[in-house]
Design a protein around this motif. Structure first.
Motif, PDB file in Angstrom:
ATOM      1  N   MET A 226       0.806  -1.215   0.000  1.00 37.20           N
ATOM      2  CA  MET A 226       0.000   0.000   0.000  1.00 37.20           C
ATOM      3  C   MET A 226       0.841   1.267   0.000  1.00 37.20           C
ATOM      4  O   MET A 226       0.364   2.315  -0.364  1.00 37.20           O
ATOM      5  CB  MET A 226      -0.904   0.012   1.241  1.00 37.20           C
ATOM      6  N   THR A 227       2.093   1.205   0.438  1.00 38.48           N
ATOM      7  CA  THR A 227       2.872   2.409   0.581  1.00 38.48           C
ATOM      8  C   THR A 227       3.787   2.633  -0.601  1.00 38.48           C
ATOM      9  O   THR A 227       4.110   1.713  -1.361  1.00 38.48           O
ATOM     10  CB  THR A 227       3.722   2.331   1.859  1.00 38.48           C
ATOM     11  N   THR A 228       4.205   3.863  -0.751  1.00 40.63           N
ATOM     12  CA  THR A 228       5.036   4.223  -1.887  1.00 40.63           C
ATOM     13  C   THR A 228       6.490   3.875  -1.658  1.00 40.63           C
ATOM     14  O   THR A 228       7.242   3.726  -2.600  1.00 40.63           O
ATOM     15  CB  THR A 228       4.906   5.733  -2.160  1.00 40.63           C
ATOM     16  N   SER A 229       6.920   3.731  -0.418  1.00 40.25           N
ATOM     17  CA  SER A 229       8.287   3.336  -0.103  1.00 40.25           C
ATOM     18  C   SER A 229       8.304   2.697   1.276  1.00 40.25           C
ATOM     19  O   SER A 229       7.310   2.704   1.986  1.00 40.25           O
ATOM     20  CB  SER A 229       9.204   4.562  -0.133  1.00 40.25           C
ATOM     21  N   ALA A 230       9.433   2.132   1.631  1.00 39.37           N
ATOM     22  CA  ALA A 230       9.526   1.403   2.886  1.00 39.37           C
ATOM     23  C   ALA A 230       9.524   2.352   4.071  1.00 39.37           C
ATOM     24  O   ALA A 230      10.021   3.477   3.987  1.00 39.37           O
ATOM     25  CB  ALA A 230      10.800   0.567   2.890  1.00 39.37           C
ATOM     26  N   PRO A 231       8.979   1.903   5.211  1.00 41.69           N
ATOM     27  CA  PRO A 231       9.077   2.713   6.424  1.00 41.69           C
ATOM     28  C   PRO A 231      10.524   2.851   6.859  1.00 41.69           C
ATOM     29  O   PRO A 231      11.372   2.008   6.542  1.00 41.69           O
ATOM     30  CB  PRO A 231       8.254   1.928   7.449  1.00 41.69           C
ATOM     31  N   VAL A 232      10.806   3.896   7.597  1.00 39.17           N
ATOM     32  CA  VAL A 232      12.168   4.199   8.017  1.00 39.17           C
ATOM     33  C   VAL A 232      12.243   4.190   9.531  1.00 39.17           C
ATOM     34  O   VAL A 232      11.454   4.850  10.212  1.00 39.17           O
ATOM     35  CB  VAL A 232      12.614   5.568   7.474  1.00 39.17           C
ATOM     36  N   THR A 233      13.203   3.443  10.076  1.00 42.31           N
ATOM     37  CA  THR A 233      13.427   3.379  11.512  1.00 42.31           C
ATOM     38  C   THR A 233      14.787   3.968  11.838  1.00 42.31           C
ATOM     39  O   THR A 233      15.793   3.573  11.260  1.00 42.31           O
ATOM     40  CB  THR A 233      13.366   1.924  12.012  1.00 42.31           C
ATOM     41  N   LYS A 234      14.811   4.904  12.760  1.00 45.68           N
ATOM     42  CA  LYS A 234      16.059   5.529  13.205  1.00 45.68           C
ATOM     43  C   LYS A 234      16.258   5.204  14.675  1.00 45.68           C
ATOM     44  O   LYS A 234      15.397   5.485  15.505  1.00 45.68           O
ATOM     45  CB  LYS A 234      16.007   7.051  12.998  1.00 45.68           C
ATOM     46  N   VAL A 235      17.398   4.588  14.999  1.00 42.21           N
ATOM     47  CA  VAL A 235      17.711   4.202  16.365  1.00 42.21           C
ATOM     48  C   VAL A 235      18.899   5.030  16.845  1.00 42.21           C
ATOM     49  O   VAL A 235      19.948   5.062  16.190  1.00 42.21           O
ATOM     50  CB  VAL A 235      18.054   2.703  16.461  1.00 42.21           C
ATOM     51  N   THR A 236      18.731   5.707  17.982  1.00 41.87           N
ATOM     52  CA  THR A 236      19.769   6.587  18.510  1.00 41.87           C
ATOM     53  C   THR A 236      20.092   6.200  19.939  1.00 41.87           C
ATOM     54  O   THR A 236      19.191   6.092  20.780  1.00 41.87           O
ATOM     55  CB  THR A 236      19.309   8.058  18.485  1.00 41.87           C
ATOM     56  N   ASN A 237      21.364   5.971  20.225  1.00 39.65           N
ATOM     57  CA  ASN A 237      21.771   5.676  21.601  1.00 39.65           C
ATOM     58  C   ASN A 237      21.500   6.869  22.496  1.00 39.65           C
ATOM     59  O   ASN A 237      21.683   8.023  22.085  1.00 39.65           O
ATOM     60  CB  ASN A 237      23.252   5.325  21.661  1.00 39.65           C
ATOM     61  N   VAL A 238      21.064   6.600  23.714  1.00 40.05           N
ATOM     62  CA  VAL A 238      20.804   7.672  24.672  1.00 40.05           C
ATOM     63  C   VAL A 238      22.068   7.890  25.501  1.00 40.05           C
ATOM     64  O   VAL A 238      22.518   6.992  26.219  1.00 40.05           O
ATOM     65  CB  VAL A 238      19.624   7.318  25.591  1.00 40.05           C
ATOM     66  N   ALA A 239      22.650   9.065  25.369  1.00 39.31           N
ATOM     67  CA  ALA A 239      23.846   9.387  26.155  1.00 39.31           C
ATOM     68  C   ALA A 239      23.457   9.579  27.618  1.00 39.31           C
ATOM     69  O   ALA A 239      22.358  10.036  27.944  1.00 39.31           O
ATOM     70  CB  ALA A 239      24.500  10.655  25.609  1.00 39.31           C
ATOM     71  N   ASN A 240      24.357   9.189  28.505  1.00 42.66           N
ATOM     72  CA  ASN A 240      24.180   9.391  29.942  1.00 42.66           C
ATOM     73  C   ASN A 240      22.927   8.694  30.478  1.00 42.66           C
ATOM     74  O   ASN A 240      22.219   9.220  31.333  1.00 42.66           O
ATOM     75  CB  ASN A 240      24.106  10.892  30.274  1.00 42.66           C
ATOM     76  N   ALA A 241      22.644   7.503  29.948  1.00 42.91           N
ATOM     77  CA  ALA A 241      21.528   6.730  30.481  1.00 42.91           C
ATOM     78  C   ALA A 241      21.781   6.447  31.965  1.00 42.91           C
ATOM     79  O   ALA A 241      22.907   6.180  32.377  1.00 42.91           O
ATOM     80  CB  ALA A 241      21.381   5.422  29.716  1.00 42.91           C
ATOM     81  N   LEU A 242      20.723   6.508  32.746  1.00 40.68           N
ATOM     82  CA  LEU A 242      20.857   6.386  34.195  1.00 40.68           C
ATOM     83  C   LEU A 242      21.181   4.947  34.585  1.00 40.68           C
ATOM     84  O   LEU A 242      20.457   4.012  34.263  1.00 40.68           O
ATOM     85  CB  LEU A 242      19.551   6.829  34.868  1.00 40.68           C
ATOM     86  N   VAL A 243      22.302   4.759  35.257  1.00 39.90           N
ATOM     87  CA  VAL A 243      22.746   3.438  35.709  1.00 39.90           C
ATOM     88  C   VAL A 243      22.887   3.477  37.226  1.00 39.90           C
ATOM     89  O   VAL A 243      23.567   4.360  37.765  1.00 39.90           O
ATOM     90  CB  VAL A 243      24.095   3.042  35.068  1.00 39.90           C
ATOM     91  N   PRO A 244      22.255   2.547  37.961  1.00 37.36           N
ATOM     92  CA  PRO A 244      22.434   2.518  39.417  1.00 37.36           C
ATOM     93  C   PRO A 244      23.913   2.395  39.779  1.00 37.36           C
ATOM     94  O   PRO A 244      24.694   1.746  39.081  1.00 37.36           O
ATOM     95  CB  PRO A 244      21.646   1.274  39.835  1.00 37.36           C
ATOM     96  N   GLU A 245      24.291   2.996  40.893  1.00 40.21           N
ATOM     97  CA  GLU A 245      25.696   3.070  41.273  1.00 40.21           C
ATOM     98  C   GLU A 245      26.343   1.682  41.342  1.00 40.21           C
ATOM     99  O   GLU A 245      27.462   1.479  40.854  1.00 40.21           O
ATOM    100  CB  GLU A 245      25.817   3.766  42.632  1.00 40.21           C
ATOM    101  N   GLN A 246      25.638   0.704  41.937  1.00 38.98           N
ATOM    102  CA  GLN A 246      26.226  -0.618  42.105  1.00 38.98           C
ATOM    103  C   GLN A 246      26.307  -1.410  40.801  1.00 38.98           C
ATOM    104  O   GLN A 246      26.915  -2.484  40.754  1.00 38.98           O
ATOM    105  CB  GLN A 246      25.473  -1.432  43.155  1.00 38.98           C
TER     106      GLN A 246
END
Length: 409
Positions: free
Chosen positions: A21-41
């Motif tokens: 049905m579509t004129t072209s393929a869907p586009v997925t963009k994946v971006t790493n999240v900088a400074n993701a929260l990580v528990p200290e331990q």
């Protein structure tokens, strides 16, 4: 939570129908999240096994886990007849309905459909469609015939071809009841633009299977995802890009697909948020390693309070919660002395539900494969008792449903 005895016989990013049905393929963009929260331990990555500066495998880093002893607790009792697999009731009182999926991406509420075992199809209000741990074939084993009864005891309520859209596929770990090569091939055929999110180490397996749309992640890593769906031929509008955040989170388990690759790939739970709704997917996990005890002994009695609990679930609740919906495992736990390090029973599941700050939950990992020795219908029965013990309302809070049934949240 009551299951009706009524039964019905059911005669890569995106949208199966949009392929034409579509004129072209869907586009997925994946971006790493900088400074993701990580528990200290967790910042030192205690789950990594490192040799000569290279990650060679993974481990469960807390005292809530202990190594499994399958020979002692499983194989010898089976061979001596002291332990047997349960008889499957006929008919099995788990309702089976033909699932209904929304015909478009208009989704007023978060909507989730159980497809058996840990497989769930989730429709987010943003229009995003996510498939968790899909396994659709009749056997979850590398062998055509298996001595340990791994054939389905309930049929899959749908096939890959029945799904209207698949934007993302989330995998918890490499075990055959959660990662299926035949199902992957079907997904590639019907949804060639779907993107796969997998724990660390599994990208190589996916690429060798022909899937290039894959992002592997470590615990506590986040990625932002933007999916743009092209306009449909008979519609002049262009849909607003869908956005989501995928979070790879801890679980207490193991991994292997052969006798030679044990724990060389990571296992994980996941968080997915999109369109103002969030889901915690427990995948496959233990909570506390319970020592050997009699079948009837209550291991949540005060005399067992000393057994260590996995602290990571409270970390998840604190850093990533609350979640609108938790998909939390409740089955495959007997014999308890063997499986408690890696599989939650209903009492564990309620604690995970509370620790992770889920507002509501559905039980997964039961009623599909005869993997362990508890009676087939015991998990939902024990779940009711576990909820009552913690004074959590049963109906509409932490529930189970029929195969193919959808719930809104």
């Amino acid at each position: 939570m009551m299951l009706s005895p009524r039964r019905m016989t059911v005669p890569r990013t995106l949208l199966r129908s949009t392929a034409t049905m579509t004129t072209s393929a869907p586009v997925t963009k994946v971006t790493n999240v900088a400074n993701a929260l990580v528990p200290e331990q967790e910042k030192a990555r205690p789950h990594h096994v490192v040799k000569n500066g290279r990650i060679t495998g993974f481990k469960n880093p807390y005292p809530s886990y202990r190594p499994l002893e399958p020979m002692k607790h499983i194989f010898i009792p089976l061979l001596t007849g002291k332990m047997k697999f349960p008889t499957v009731p006929d008919p099995l009182p788990i309702p089976l309905v033909k699932p209904t999926f929304l015909p478009s991406r208009d989704t007023p509420k978060l909507r989730a459909t159980w497809l058996g075992h840990a497989a769930y199809y989730v429709e987010f209000p943003s229009g995003l469609r996510v498939l968790f741990d899909p396994v659709f074939e009749k056997s979850c084993s590398p062998f055509p015939l298996d001595l340990f009864s791994n054939k389905r005891i309930t049929p899959a309520p749908a096939s890959v071809a029945d799904l209207p859209y698949v934007d993302a596929v989330v995998i918890s770990h490499s075990h055959y009841d959660h990662l299926s090569h035949p199902t992957l091939l079907e997904l590639q055929k019907h949804f060639p633009h779907a993107h796969y999110f997998v724990p660390l180490g599994l990208e190589k397996w996916f690429r060798s299977s022909g899937t290039t749309n894959v992002t592997e992640m470590d615990w506590w890593e986040d990625v932002n995802v933007q999916i743009t769906v092209p306009q449909v031929d008979d519609d002049t509008s262009t849909q607003k890009p869908m956005t989501a955040t995928f979070s790879c989170l801890p679980a207490q388990h193991t991994s292997a697909r052969t006798p030679f690759d044990r724990d060389t790939t990571l296992w994980a739970s996941w968080g997915v948020s999109s369109g103002g709704s969030s889901v915690f997917f427990g995948g496959d996990t233990g909570y506390r390693a319970v020592p050997g005890h009699s079948v009837d002994e209550d291991d949540y009695s005060p005399t067992h309070d000393h057994i260590p609990r996995n602290p990571q679930f409270k970390m998840i609740g604190h850093h990533k919660g609350p979640f609108d919906l938790g998909l939390i495992p409740i089955g495959a736990y007997s014999p308890r002395a063997s499986f408690s390090p890696v599989h939650a029973n209903p009492y564990d599941a309620v604690e995970i539900f509370l620790d992770t700050a889920c507002k509501r939950a559905m039980g997964i990992h039961w009623g599909t494969w005869l993997l362990t020795t508890e009676p087939v219908m015991e998990p939902p029965e024990l779940l009711r008792k576990a909820l009552a013990r913690r004074e959590v309302p049963e109906e509409g809070v932490f529930d189970v449903c029929g195969l193919g049934e959808s719930r809104e949240f």
